[in-house]
Design a protein around this motif. Sequence first.
Motif, PDB file in Angstrom:
ATOM      1  N   ALA A   1      -5.334  -2.853  -7.337  1.00 23.84           N
ATOM      2  CA  ALA A   1      -5.713  -1.899  -6.283  1.00 23.84           C
ATOM      3  C   ALA A   1      -6.646  -0.817  -6.785  1.00 23.84           C
ATOM      4  O   ALA A   1      -7.579  -0.399  -6.075  1.00 23.84           O
ATOM      5  CB  ALA A   1      -4.451  -1.271  -5.685  1.00 23.84           C
ATOM      6  N   TYR A   2      -6.420  -0.317  -8.004  1.00 18.30           N
ATOM      7  CA  TYR A   2      -7.138   0.869  -8.469  1.00 18.30           C
ATOM      8  C   TYR A   2      -8.002   0.639  -9.709  1.00 18.30           C
ATOM      9  O   TYR A   2      -8.687   1.557 -10.164  1.00 18.30           O
ATOM     10  CB  TYR A   2      -6.138   2.001  -8.759  1.00 18.30           C
ATOM     11  CG  TYR A   2      -5.259   2.324  -7.579  1.00 18.30           C
ATOM     12  CD1 TYR A   2      -5.809   2.757  -6.377  1.00 18.30           C
ATOM     13  CD2 TYR A   2      -3.870   2.177  -7.659  1.00 18.30           C
ATOM     14  CE1 TYR A   2      -5.003   3.053  -5.290  1.00 18.30           C
ATOM     15  CE2 TYR A   2      -3.054   2.475  -6.574  1.00 18.30           C
ATOM     16  CZ  TYR A   2      -3.626   2.903  -5.393  1.00 18.30           C
ATOM     17  OH  TYR A   2      -2.826   3.197  -4.321  1.00 18.30           O
ATOM     18  N   GLY A   3      -7.969  -0.563 -10.273  1.00 18.97           N
ATOM     19  CA  GLY A   3      -8.810  -0.852 -11.409  1.00 18.97           C
ATOM     20  C   GLY A   3      -8.381  -0.165 -12.691  1.00 18.97           C
ATOM     21  O   GLY A   3      -9.199   0.015 -13.610  1.00 18.97           O
TER      22      GLY A   3
ATOM     23  N   PHE B   1      -3.847   6.177 -14.961  1.00 19.09           N
ATOM     24  CA  PHE B   1      -3.914   7.059 -13.806  1.00 19.09           C
ATOM     25  C   PHE B   1      -3.193   8.373 -14.099  1.00 19.09           C
ATOM     26  O   PHE B   1      -3.692   9.451 -13.813  1.00 19.09           O
ATOM     27  CB  PHE B   1      -3.268   6.388 -12.585  1.00 19.09           C
ATOM     28  CG  PHE B   1      -3.110   7.294 -11.396  1.00 19.09           C
ATOM     29  CD1 PHE B   1      -4.176   7.553 -10.539  1.00 19.09           C
ATOM     30  CD2 PHE B   1      -1.874   7.906 -11.137  1.00 19.09           C
ATOM     31  CE1 PHE B   1      -4.022   8.399  -9.451  1.00 19.09           C
ATOM     32  CE2 PHE B   1      -1.718   8.758 -10.058  1.00 19.09           C
ATOM     33  CZ  PHE B   1      -2.785   8.998  -9.206  1.00 19.09           C
TER      34      PHE B   1
ATOM     35  N   PHE C   1      -0.869  -2.542  -9.186  1.00 20.53           N
ATOM     36  CA  PHE C   1      -1.551  -1.256  -9.349  1.00 20.53           C
ATOM     37  C   PHE C   1      -2.963  -1.461  -9.899  1.00 20.53           C
ATOM     38  O   PHE C   1      -3.935  -0.879  -9.398  1.00 20.53           O
ATOM     39  CB  PHE C   1      -0.738  -0.353 -10.282  1.00 20.53           C
ATOM     40  CG  PHE C   1      -1.170   1.087 -10.264  1.00 20.53           C
ATOM     41  CD1 PHE C   1      -0.464   2.023  -9.518  1.00 20.53           C
ATOM     42  CD2 PHE C   1      -2.272   1.523 -10.983  1.00 20.53           C
ATOM     43  CE1 PHE C   1      -0.853   3.360  -9.490  1.00 20.53           C
ATOM     44  CE2 PHE C   1      -2.672   2.850 -10.959  1.00 20.53           C
ATOM     45  CZ  PHE C   1      -1.959   3.778 -10.209  1.00 20.53           C
ATOM     46  N   ASN C   2      -3.082  -2.292 -10.910  1.00 26.02           N
ATOM     47  CA  ASN C   2      -4.387  -2.540 -11.515  1.00 26.02           C
ATOM     48  C   ASN C   2      -5.344  -3.220 -10.538  1.00 26.02           C
ATOM     49  O   ASN C   2      -6.536  -2.903 -10.488  1.00 26.02           O
ATOM     50  CB  ASN C   2      -4.228  -3.398 -12.769  1.00 26.02           C
ATOM     51  CG  ASN C   2      -5.522  -3.513 -13.556  1.00 26.02           C
ATOM     52  OD1 ASN C   2      -5.998  -2.554 -14.147  1.00 26.02           O
ATOM     53  ND2 ASN C   2      -6.128  -4.701 -13.533  1.00 26.02           N
TER      54      ASN C   2
ATOM     55  N   LEU D   1       2.496   1.719  -3.424  1.00 25.83           N
ATOM     56  CA  LEU D   1       1.533   2.216  -4.412  1.00 25.83           C
ATOM     57  C   LEU D   1       1.243   3.698  -4.193  1.00 25.83           C
ATOM     58  O   LEU D   1       1.194   4.476  -5.156  1.00 25.83           O
ATOM     59  CB  LEU D   1       0.235   1.407  -4.335  1.00 25.83           C
ATOM     60  CG  LEU D   1       0.298  -0.013  -4.889  1.00 25.83           C
ATOM     61  CD1 LEU D   1      -0.986  -0.771  -4.557  1.00 25.83           C
ATOM     62  CD2 LEU D   1       0.528   0.005  -6.403  1.00 25.83           C
ATOM     63  N   LYS D   2       1.052   4.107  -2.948  1.00 16.91           N
ATOM     64  CA  LYS D   2       0.785   5.524  -2.668  1.00 16.91           C
ATOM     65  C   LYS D   2       1.973   6.396  -3.068  1.00 16.91           C
ATOM     66  O   LYS D   2       1.793   7.482  -3.612  1.00 16.91           O
ATOM     67  CB  LYS D   2       0.453   5.709  -1.190  1.00 16.91           C
ATOM     68  CG  LYS D   2      -0.919   5.186  -0.806  1.00 16.91           C
ATOM     69  CD  LYS D   2      -1.352   5.645   0.561  1.00 16.91           C
ATOM     70  CE  LYS D   2      -0.520   5.054   1.665  1.00 16.91           C
ATOM     71  NZ  LYS D   2      -1.059   5.399   3.015  1.00 16.91           N
TER      72      LYS D   2
ATOM     73  N   GLN E   1      -5.237  10.530 -16.439  1.00 23.43           N
ATOM     74  CA  GLN E   1      -6.317  11.210 -15.746  1.00 23.43           C
ATOM     75  C   GLN E   1      -5.833  12.478 -15.078  1.00 23.43           C
ATOM     76  O   GLN E   1      -6.492  13.518 -15.121  1.00 23.43           O
ATOM     77  CB  GLN E   1      -6.934  10.291 -14.687  1.00 23.43           C
ATOM     78  CG  GLN E   1      -7.859   9.227 -15.236  1.00 23.43           C
ATOM     79  CD  GLN E   1      -8.561   8.470 -14.114  1.00 23.43           C
ATOM     80  OE1 GLN E   1      -8.258   8.640 -12.947  1.00 23.43           O
ATOM     81  NE2 GLN E   1      -9.521   7.642 -14.489  1.00 23.43           N
TER      82      GLN E   1
ATOM     83  N   ARG F   1       1.996   6.796  -6.843  1.00 22.76           N
ATOM     84  CA  ARG F   1       0.983   7.767  -7.277  1.00 22.76           C
ATOM     85  C   ARG F   1       1.476   9.197  -7.056  1.00 22.76           C
ATOM     86  O   ARG F   1       1.287  10.064  -7.915  1.00 22.76           O
ATOM     87  CB  ARG F   1      -0.324   7.535  -6.514  1.00 22.76           C
ATOM     88  CG  ARG F   1      -1.120   6.340  -7.017  1.00 22.76           C
ATOM     89  CD  ARG F   1      -2.110   5.859  -5.968  1.00 22.76           C
ATOM     90  NE  ARG F   1      -3.012   6.915  -5.529  1.00 22.76           N
ATOM     91  CZ  ARG F   1      -4.283   7.030  -5.930  1.00 22.76           C
ATOM     92  NH1 ARG F   1      -4.789   6.156  -6.784  1.00 22.76           N
ATOM     93  NH2 ARG F   1      -5.056   7.988  -5.466  1.00 22.76           N
TER      94      ARG F   1
ATOM     95  N   ASP G   1       0.828  -1.204   0.000  1.00 22.98           N
ATOM     96  CA  ASP G   1       0.000   0.000   0.000  1.00 22.98           C
ATOM     97  C   ASP G   1       0.867   1.261   0.000  1.00 22.98           C
ATOM     98  O   ASP G   1       0.597   2.214  -0.748  1.00 22.98           O
ATOM     99  CB  ASP G   1      -0.922  -0.016   1.217  1.00 22.98           C
ATOM    100  CG  ASP G   1      -1.927   1.110   1.185  1.00 22.98           C
ATOM    101  OD1 ASP G   1      -2.672   1.220   0.199  1.00 22.98           O
ATOM    102  OD2 ASP G   1      -1.970   1.898   2.148  1.00 22.98           O
TER     103      ASP G   1
ATOM    104  N   PRO H   1      -1.158   2.099 -14.453  1.00 23.21           N
ATOM    105  CA  PRO H   1      -0.498   3.342 -14.040  1.00 23.21           C
ATOM    106  C   PRO H   1      -0.559   4.437 -15.099  1.00 23.21           C
ATOM    107  O   PRO H   1      -0.757   5.612 -14.776  1.00 23.21           O
ATOM    108  CB  PRO H   1       0.944   2.888 -13.773  1.00 23.21           C
ATOM    109  CG  PRO H   1       0.832   1.448 -13.432  1.00 23.21           C
ATOM    110  CD  PRO H   1      -0.293   0.917 -14.252  1.00 23.21           C
TER     111      PRO H   1
END
Length: 320
Positions: free
Chosen positions: A304-306, A312, A301-302, A267-268, A315, A271, A264, A309
């Motif tokens: 966790a966040y659907g 993301f 990553f996928n 990943l944070k 976006q 990001r 976690d 990267p």
Amino acid sequence: MYRWCTDEVEPQDRFDYWREVRSKGLFGVTAELERERRADFFGEFSLRQLGGAGLVELKASQYTVERSSSDIAYAPGDSICVYQQLGSGGWFGGMRGNDFAIAPGSFATSHTDLPYRTAPLGAGGFHLRILKIPVSGIPAQDKRMRELAPRTFSDPTLAPLLGACFAELGEASTDQGASDATSLVQALAHLALIERGIVRPGSRRGQAALRTARLSRARRLIAGHLQNPDLAPTMVADELGVSVRHLRMLFETAAKSFSQTVTDERLKQSRRLMREAPERLIADIATSCGFESLATYYRVFNAAYGMAPGDFRAQGSDRG
């Protein structure tokens, strides 16, 4: 969160406003500074209510603070304060016992309703955090809590635990993780009472405080070693000074296991890096966050966040 800074007041009125409205009205202390130095005075603070306590961070140029008997009668607090010295050292005096200095990075504790005087050491002024915990909200009720004259923590093993709890509390949200904030506040209160001999480390409350603080410290250690792909319980347990079994037991009481916490945090961090450095290669970000391969990073990553990267990051670019 409530924030205030002397920039909101005309320069000639800044110290008078700080002394009469902020120091006396909000903190219940008397502030003094030579008149010829008041024109250059600067001060700012933030105040947050977390876990039943008030967390203040204060920065100010040099002046003297006194909490006198009349100040206490005017604004009684009946709270324990735990101080974290962030800037240059400070001096405490004017109370029972000897004067003392608190070094940069050190911690001290006191009860609010005992007289004292304090001033920063050196020209750096004040920079400290103060956690004000009402005595009524501390389960370990003991009349000695109201006799805590200001004193530094002398047990060096407690300093990293206190620092971790303060750091996590400072990052806590006022509307999220309320139970976590309460747990951290209670841990800081009971660590202070352990230091002052009021709570035994082996007691139920002492052990609960140490578990919370060690878990907080373990999370900080994980965050500091994310780049290392070999980050493992053994490494963190060694730095924490506990066995691997004890470390695993700490995480059994938490919402996430050790390995889940590591993933976690990685990943944070990834990001954050994608937002802060949009030109940086995703493969480089994955490596810098400790992922063993780009394929592993994409898969985790996928999950966790659907999304991938790259999606993301796109976006973020669209929002910009």
